[in-house]
Design a protein around this motif. Structure first.
Motif, short mmCIF file in Angstrom:
data_model
loop_
_atom_site.label_atom_id
_atom_site.label_comp_id
_atom_site.label_asym_id
_atom_site.label_seq_id
_atom_site.Cartn_x
_atom_site.Cartn_y
_atom_site.Cartn_z
N PHE A 199 -5.66 4.39 3.29
CA PHE A 199 -5.51 3.06 3.67
C PHE A 199 -5.95 2.75 5.21
CE2 PHE A 199 -2.94 2.97 -0.11
CZ PHE A 199 -3.56 2.12 -0.88
N GLY A 200 -6.29 3.66 5.80
CA GLY A 200 -6.48 3.61 7.11
C GLY A 200 -7.98 3.58 7.41
N PRO A 201 -8.67 3.32 8.70
CA PRO A 201 -9.96 3.01 8.95
C PRO A 201 -10.84 4.19 8.44
CG PRO A 201 -8.67 2.58 10.88
CD PRO A 201 -7.81 3.24 10.05
N GLY A 202 -11.73 3.76 7.49
CA GLY A 202 -12.88 4.34 6.86
C GLY A 202 -12.20 5.04 5.54
N GLY A 203 -11.10 4.69 5.04
CA GLY A 203 -10.44 4.87 3.82
C GLY A 203 -10.89 4.40 2.74
N ARG A 204 -10.85 4.77 1.55
CA ARG A 204 -11.38 4.01 0.32
C ARG A 204 -10.45 3.02 -0.13
NH1 ARG A 204 -8.26 5.63 -3.96
NH2 ARG A 204 -7.14 7.81 -3.74
N ALA A 213 0.73 -1.20 -0.11
CA ALA A 213 -0.25 -0.21 -0.11
C ALA A 213 0.81 1.18 0.07
CB ALA A 213 -0.79 -0.11 1.19
N TRP A 214 1.77 1.24 0.62
CA TRP A 214 2.80 2.33 0.64
C TRP A 214 3.44 2.63 -0.79
CZ3 TRP A 214 3.60 6.58 3.41
CH2 TRP A 214 4.79 7.33 3.20
N SER A 215 3.90 1.58 -1.20
CA SER A 215 4.48 1.65 -2.69
C SER A 215 3.18 2.14 -3.57
CB SER A 215 4.63 0.22 -3.16
OG SER A 215 5.31 0.31 -4.31
N LEU A 216 2.01 1.83 -3.50
CA LEU A 216 0.85 2.50 -4.16
C LEU A 216 0.70 4.06 -4.02
CD1 LEU A 216 -1.92 -0.08 -3.83
CD2 LEU A 216 -0.51 0.41 -5.92
N ILE A 217 1.01 4.30 -2.83
CA ILE A 217 1.10 5.67 -2.17
C ILE A 217 2.28 6.49 -3.12
CG2 ILE A 217 1.62 7.44 -0.46
CD1 ILE A 217 -1.22 6.69 -0.47
N LYS A 218 3.44 5.93 -3.00
CA LYS A 218 4.47 6.40 -4.08
C LYS A 218 4.21 6.64 -5.22
CE LYS A 218 7.32 6.84 -0.23
NZ LYS A 218 7.84 8.22 -0.01
N PHE A 226 -1.66 8.40 2.89
CA PHE A 226 -1.62 7.24 3.23
C PHE A 226 -2.73 6.41 4.28
CE2 PHE A 226 0.31 3.15 5.48
CZ PHE A 226 0.11 2.01 4.55
N VAL A 227 -2.58 7.37 5.35
CA VAL A 227 -3.59 7.06 6.59
C VAL A 227 -5.29 7.27 5.98
CG1 VAL A 227 -4.51 7.62 8.74
CG2 VAL A 227 -2.10 7.33 8.33
N GLN A 228 -5.38 8.31 5.16
CA GLN A 228 -6.52 8.65 4.65
C GLN A 228 -7.06 7.81 3.73
OE1 GLN A 228 -7.55 12.32 1.73
NE2 GLN A 228 -7.66 13.17 3.52
#
Length: 286
Positions: free
Chosen positions: A176-181, A149-154, A172-174
Motif C-alpha cells: 500500500f505504500g508508494p509504488g505498491g500494487r 488497508a491494515w485490516s486487509l493485511i490482517k 503493508f508498506v510494500q
C-alpha cells in the motif's frame, strides 16, 4: 403504493457491508436473496475480479437448478451465481422477480467488489431496473482508508497470501505504500465519482464505518431504504478518535501519500471524518 426499490451496495470492503445486508434482510418487505455477496458484475466485467467467476456446475446441478426455478424453490447459491455470471441480462429480471412476490418492496445486492465497477456498468444496472419501474438506490460505507488497508493485511495473513519472510508492517508498506500494487478495489474517490455520474444525491447514502452502528445512522439508513428502523440494532457506538489498530509507529505516515486524495475527498463530503478517522489529521501535515 410502496416504491419498489433495488438497493445496490458496492462496498467498501471491511466497512460494515455484512452488517448492512443482515440488517436490511431482516426487515419486513425485504428479500435480499440467498447469497451474502452476489459477485456477478465484478466477476464478469472487472479483470481483477475474474477469480470470482464460478466454474460450470455438473449437469445434475444445472438440472436441479432448472427444477428449483420452475418450482419456486430457493436455488443453490453457487449455481445461481454461475447462472447470472454467464449472461448479465439475467441479473435484473432475477431481482425483479423478488419484487414481484406479494409484500416485497425491497431487494438488493451487497457486493464490496462492485466498488470497482465502471460508470457504464452502474448505468446499465440503473437503466435496466428503470425500464421495469424499479428505483435503484446506492449505499457506500467507508472506513478510515489506512485502517481499512491494515485490516486487509490482517486478512491476507490469515489466508496465507503474504510472504512469510515479511512482517505485517513490511508487507503493508510494500503493498500500500508508494509504488505498491494496492488492492483490487479502486480508491474511494474513484468509486464516489463513478456513482455520482449515474445516481443523484437523493439516491446515494454515504456513511462512515466508524459511525455506521449508532442509532442516528441506523435510522437514516432505514428511512433511505424504506424500512422500519431498529436504532439499537448496531453494536455499541464506535469511538475511533484514536488509533487502536496496532499499526507500528510511523507506518501510517509512510503510506499516507497514497491515500491522501481519499481523505481529502471524503472529508469534503462527510466532514465528521476529521474526528472519526484516526489518520485524518495527517492530511493537514501532508
Amino acid at each position: 403504493m410502496t416504491e419498489k426499490t433495488f438497493l445496490l451496495c458496492p462496498g467498501a470492503s471491511k466497512s460494515g457491508t455484512t452488517w448492512i445486508r443482515t440488517y436490511l434482510g431482516r426487515a419486513p418487505g425485504a428479500d435480499m436473496g440467498p447469497l451474502g455477496e452476489m459477485q456477478v458484475w465484478d466477476a464478469a466485467t472487472v479483470p481483477e475480479k475474474a477469480h470470482f467467476l464460478m466454474p460450470r456446475p455438473p449437469a445434475y446441478r444445472r438440472a436441479e437448478f432448472r427444477l428449483h426455478r420452475a418450482l419456486g424453490v430457493k436455488p443453490r447459491g453457487k449455481v445461481l451465481r454461475w447462472h447470472l455470471q454467464q449472461d448479465l441480462s439475467r441479473y435484473v429480471p432475477w431481482f425483479a422477480a423478488r419484487l414481484d412476490r406479494p409484500g416485497i418492496h425491497l431487494t438488493g445486492d451487497v457486493t464490496p467488489g462492485y466498488a470497482a465497477l465502471s460508470t457504464d456498468s452502474f448505468r446499465r444496472i440503473d437503466s435496466a431496473f428503470a425500464e421495469r419501474g424499479i428505483t435503484v438506490k446506492t449505499v457506500f460505507t467507508m472506513r478510515d482508508p489506512i485502517e481499512r488497508a491494515w485490516s486487509l493485511i490482517k486478512m491476507y495473513r490469515r489466508k496465507a497470501k503474504l510472504d512469510d519472510s515479511l512482517s505485517d508492517a513490511e508487507a503493508f508498506v510494500q503493498i500500500f505504500g508508494p509504488g505498491g500494487r494496492g488492492s483490487t478495489d479502486p480508491n474511494y474517490h474513484v468509486t464516489l465519482s463513478r456513482l455520482g455520474e449515474v445516481f443523484g444525491p437523493e439516491r446515494q447514502f454515504l456513511t462512515l464505518y466508524e459511525d455506521l452502528f449508532v442509532p442516528a445512522t441506523i435510522s437514516r439508513l432505514s428511512d433511505f431504504a424504506g424500512i422500519p428502523a431498529w436504532p439499537d440494532a448496531g453494536a455499541a457506538p464506535v469511538n475511533a478518535a484514536g488509533d487502536r489498530s496496532g499499526l507500528p509507529q510511523g507506518v501510517a505516515e509512510e503510506v499516507f501519500p497514497c491515500f491522501a486524495r481519499d481523505y481529502e475527498v471524503v472529508l469534503g463530503r462527510l466532514p465528521q471524518a476529521e474526528t472519526l478517522w484516526p489518520h485524518a489529521h495527517l492530511l493537514a501535515t501532508s
